[in-house]
Enzyme design. Structure first.
Site, mmCIF file in Angstrom:
data_model
loop_
_atom_site.group_PDB
_atom_site.id
_atom_site.type_symbol
_atom_site.label_atom_id
_atom_site.label_comp_id
_atom_site.label_asym_id
_atom_site.label_seq_id
_atom_site.Cartn_x
_atom_site.Cartn_y
_atom_site.Cartn_z
ATOM 1 N N CYS A 112 0.811 -1.223 0.000
ATOM 2 C CA CYS A 112 0.000 0.000 0.000
ATOM 3 C C CYS A 112 0.843 1.270 0.000
ATOM 4 O O CYS A 112 0.326 2.356 -0.272
ATOM 5 C CB CYS A 112 -0.946 -0.010 1.195
ATOM 6 S SG CYS A 112 -2.047 -1.448 1.247
ATOM 7 N N HIS A 168 -3.253 7.196 2.286
ATOM 8 C CA HIS A 168 -3.674 5.884 1.811
ATOM 9 C C HIS A 168 -5.060 5.591 2.368
ATOM 10 O O HIS A 168 -5.315 5.767 3.563
ATOM 11 C CB HIS A 168 -2.668 4.823 2.273
ATOM 12 C CG HIS A 168 -3.141 3.418 2.103
ATOM 13 N ND1 HIS A 168 -3.704 2.959 0.930
ATOM 14 C CD2 HIS A 168 -3.150 2.364 2.965
ATOM 15 C CE1 HIS A 168 -4.027 1.687 1.072
ATOM 16 N NE2 HIS A 168 -3.713 1.306 2.293
ATOM 17 N N ASN A 183 -10.114 -0.195 0.148
ATOM 18 C CA ASN A 183 -8.651 -0.118 0.152
ATOM 19 C C ASN A 183 -8.147 -0.708 -1.162
ATOM 20 O O ASN A 183 -8.211 -1.908 -1.377
ATOM 21 C CB ASN A 183 -8.104 -0.897 1.346
ATOM 22 C CG ASN A 183 -6.590 -0.851 1.440
ATOM 23 O OD1 ASN A 183 -5.893 -0.455 0.512
ATOM 24 N ND2 ASN A 183 -6.065 -1.293 2.584
#
Length: 328
Positions: A122, A255, A285
């Site tokens: 990520c 993020h 996500n």
């Protein structure tokens, strides 16, 4: 004369199939797994995500995002002299050929420019921008295409409600150009392999077969605790490197993992929540794609304007984390 790198175009792409929490709850109920929209939203802030159809790969999503970034920058594909693609879900097992090379082919780039993938989960997009920034400042490159692209739905265990409700698919891209005006003001990257086990895909190829599991596993509490700790610190490191204070941040683009982590980071930076770009509610996500997806959305809807200072930061498996402070 100082040389900088500057973001001159952004783009993003989501696969058409939108899956709401209600859709997912109904799907899981058929397997005897109980969840609900309220349960998912209360723990993550996620209401929906997008899943790619069978046969659609990370390179397909990346290509669409890249085309839009190139259009925004007013460039043709062969104007690009370096491609860096961040992904944890490459087109091919083992990651080769790199998904960046596949995208190079799909975009029709024939100028022989370098292309490679970055794996920092990520944090991948932040890592990739930092690398691109250094290539440009060294004088090695002038126009760099940076992409984050994921099909995380392929590595989700739909028997595990704790993880399968959190992730989605998508891609985002930026074009970085050499500039005499400040653009990327500071980058800071970190990793700590001691925490590798709290977020990983533990399977390994062995003799043409899979050894272990090909599904994502996560210790949610451990990831949450570590993320909240490191995101504040790395943001301050980037600000210090740029000689700036948090009050000078116009937009925080974190993020998009969990709304509680995001809100905690904003509060610790003494930023009003109105200055934080949020897409996790509709995207879930999307790992390395989440920051460029959010950035592009805020650029295109007019919130992020030329001259704004934007803090982008992320955490990911590895354990990795990093921040990029940019003047748009």
């Amino acid at each position: 004369m100082s040389l900088y790198s500057k973001i001159i175009g952004t783009g993003s792409y989501l696969p058409p199939r939108r899956v709401t929490n209600h859709d997912l709850a109904a799907q899981l109920a058929e397997k005897g797994i109980e969840t609900s929209d309220e349960w998912i939203v209360s723990r993550s802030g996620i209401s929906a995500r997008h899943f790619a159809e069978a046969g659609v790969q990370s390179s397909d999503l990346a290509m669409e995002a890249a085309k839009r970034a190139l259009d925004a920058a007013g460039l043709q594909p062969d104007d690009i002299d370096l491609i860096i693609l961040a992904t944890s879900t490459p087109d091919f097992l083992g990651g080769f050929p790199s998904t960046a090379c596949v995208v190079q082919r799909k975009l029709g780039i024939t100028n022989g420019c370098a292309a490679f993938d970055v794996q920092a989960v990520c944090s991948g997009f932040v890592y990739a921008v930092s690398i691109a920034d250094n290539f440009i400042k060294s004088g090695a490159n002038k126009k760099v295409l940076v992409i984050g692209a994921e099909v995380f739905s392929r590595i989700l265990n739909f028997d595990d409600r704790g993880t399968c409700v959190l992730f989605g698919d998508g891609a985002g891209a930026v074009v970085l150009s050499a500039s005499t005006e400040p653009g990327i003001l500071a980058t800071k990257l970190h990793a700590d392999g001691r925490h590798a086990d709290i977020l990983c895909v533990p399977g390994k190829p062995s003799g043409g077969a899979l050894e272990g599991s090909a599904f994502l596993v996560m210790d949610g509490q451990a990831v949450f605790k570590l993320a909240v700790s490191v995101l504040e610190k790395v943001a301050h490191e980037a600000l210090e490197a740029a000689g700036m204070e948090s009050a000078q941040i116009d937009w925080l683009v974190p993020h998009q993992a969990n709304i509680r982590i995001m809100q905690s980071t904003a509060r610790k930076l003494h930023l009003p929540l109105e200055k934080m770009v949020v897409t996790v509610d509709q995207h879930g996500n999307t790992s390395a794609a989440s920051i460029p997806l959010a950035l592009d959305q805020a650029v295109r809807d007019g919130r992020i304007k030329p001259g704004h200072n934007v803090m982008m930061e992320g955490v990911g498996g590895g354990f990795t984390w990093g921040a990029v402070l940019a003047k748009m």
